[in-house]
Write a protein that holds these residues in place. Structure first.
Motif, mmCIF file in Angstrom:
data_model
loop_
_atom_site.group_PDB
_atom_site.id
_atom_site.type_symbol
_atom_site.label_atom_id
_atom_site.label_comp_id
_atom_site.label_asym_id
_atom_site.label_seq_id
_atom_site.Cartn_x
_atom_site.Cartn_y
_atom_site.Cartn_z
ATOM 1 N N PRO A 121 -64.755 -60.997 34.713
ATOM 2 C CA PRO A 121 -65.423 -60.964 35.864
ATOM 3 C C PRO A 121 -64.584 -60.118 37.018
ATOM 4 C CG PRO A 121 -65.553 -63.013 34.820
ATOM 5 C CD PRO A 121 -64.488 -62.215 34.097
ATOM 6 N N LYS A 122 -65.393 -59.559 38.078
ATOM 7 C CA LYS A 122 -64.883 -59.001 39.033
ATOM 8 C C LYS A 122 -65.142 -59.742 40.314
ATOM 9 C CE LYS A 122 -63.582 -55.317 36.392
ATOM 10 N NZ LYS A 122 -62.212 -55.147 36.208
ATOM 11 N N THR A 123 -64.733 -59.165 41.498
ATOM 12 C CA THR A 123 -64.699 -59.719 42.759
ATOM 13 C C THR A 123 -64.513 -58.563 43.909
ATOM 14 O OG1 THR A 123 -64.163 -61.448 44.467
ATOM 15 C CG2 THR A 123 -62.350 -60.340 43.441
ATOM 16 N N SER A 159 -66.256 -51.864 46.097
ATOM 17 C CA SER A 159 -64.736 -51.709 45.481
ATOM 18 C C SER A 159 -64.522 -52.988 44.831
ATOM 19 C CB SER A 159 -63.713 -51.454 46.412
ATOM 20 O OG SER A 159 -62.512 -51.375 45.854
ATOM 21 N N PHE A 160 -64.259 -53.036 43.678
ATOM 22 C CA PHE A 160 -64.385 -54.191 42.815
ATOM 23 C C PHE A 160 -62.778 -54.583 42.327
ATOM 24 C CE2 PHE A 160 -68.828 -53.654 42.715
ATOM 25 C CZ PHE A 160 -68.906 -54.757 42.971
ATOM 26 N N ASN A 161 -62.085 -55.747 42.304
ATOM 27 C CA ASN A 161 -60.990 -56.077 41.554
ATOM 28 C C ASN A 161 -61.230 -57.007 40.460
ATOM 29 O OD1 ASN A 161 -59.262 -54.275 43.158
ATOM 30 N ND2 ASN A 161 -60.032 -55.760 44.792
ATOM 31 N N ASP A 162 -60.554 -57.320 39.717
ATOM 32 C CA ASP A 162 -60.364 -58.427 38.618
ATOM 33 C C ASP A 162 -60.271 -59.722 39.675
ATOM 34 O OD1 ASP A 162 -60.507 -56.816 36.698
ATOM 35 O OD2 ASP A 162 -58.511 -57.362 35.949
ATOM 36 N N SER A 163 -61.201 -60.801 39.151
ATOM 37 C CA SER A 163 -61.174 -62.089 39.745
ATOM 38 C C SER A 163 -60.049 -62.688 39.199
ATOM 39 C CB SER A 163 -62.646 -62.757 39.424
ATOM 40 O OG SER A 163 -62.585 -63.921 39.745
#
Length: 266
Positions: A27-29, A230-234
């Protein structure tokens, strides 16, 4: 060594397949992301989604069974829900809700494969031809999702802003190397357009063990179209605050811990 693990290895299964699966569904956030649960809040039938329905007028609900709680709640946002399921008759609640449109029809990935089935492309050009903006897709069709996404053109895939999907046997069965590679290809395809933002393991079946790693047989994934975001690891825990066990009498599968272990050891 278990029989499943042996079959996995002798048919070309490798740890790299497991690590890639987890990388593709991790999952990303993004800043401002807000989640909400739509549908059943006690057991199976609800999905965790992103609270972003602005401008959304149409949704596809594929595979509804006997629980249309997601459909009913989603319709409260003013969204027309087009339901397709060839295994049940129209639920009584459909008759009293003008935003629910039930079709006793199955879903296929290939046009003309069966007279009582349609592709998503056919539905969008026929029953939903009047919808030109973003759509929502909720799909739980007992393993046929792989065929549907394998054959779905990219221009149709991009019509959806959010997708809630239950995938079945993500690495195939232990002896099915062709299914394993096909499924990974399909997840790569989804990943190229969408980011996974929520993950929940359905606890109706225990995970299989491959090379010492647990792989759930059933995974519920919420995707959102990337759209330049722009996504980062949740850093959330999974299951999270909006999740409930699909089978209330069984413990949850701690998919977050499984993902964390695979990341540390990859």
């Amino acid at each position: 060594m278990s029989f499943d693990n042996l079959r996995f290895l002798i048919t070309g299964g490798r740890k790299e397949h497991i690590f890639e699966l987890y990388d593709l569904i991790r999952p990303k956030t993004y800043p401002g992301l807000k989640k909400i649960r739509i549908g059943n809040r006690a057991s199976d039938g609800g999905y965790v989604m992103i609270d972003d329905f602005e401008g959304m007028k149409g949704a596809l609900s594929l595979g509804i069974g006997n629980d249309i709680s997601w459909d009913l709640e989603m319709s409260q946002y003013g969204v027309d829900i087009y339901q397709f399921d060839h295994t049940v008759e129209a639920p009584d609640a459909v008759k009293n809700n003008p935003l629910l449109h039930f079709h006793q029809c199955g879903i296929s990935g290939i046009q003309g494969q069966h007279p009582k089935m349609k592709t998503i492309g056919e539905i969008l050009s026929q029953e939903m031809s009047g919808y030109v903006g973003d759509l929502i897709l909720k799909i739980d069709i007992d393993g046929y999702e792989w065929e549907v996404f394998e054959h779905m053109p990219m221009e149709i895939l991009r019509r959806f802003r959010q997708i809630c999907i239950e995938i079945h046997n993500p690495l195939g069965r232990p002896s099915q190397s062709n299914w394993r590679l096909r499924n990974l290809n399909i997840l790569r395809k989804l990943h190229s357009v969408f980011a996974p933002v929520h993950l929940h393991a359905n606890n109706a079946s225990p995970p299989r063990m491959f090379c010492g790693y647990a792989v759930p047989k059933l995974l519920e994934i919420t995707y959102i179209r990337r759209d330049g975001q722009s996504f980062n690891d949740s850093q959330e825990s999974f299951p999270g605050e909006y999740d409930v066990p699909n089978i209330a009498s069984l413990p949850e599968i701690k998919i977050g811990e499984i993902l964390a272990r695979s990341k540390r050891n990859s």
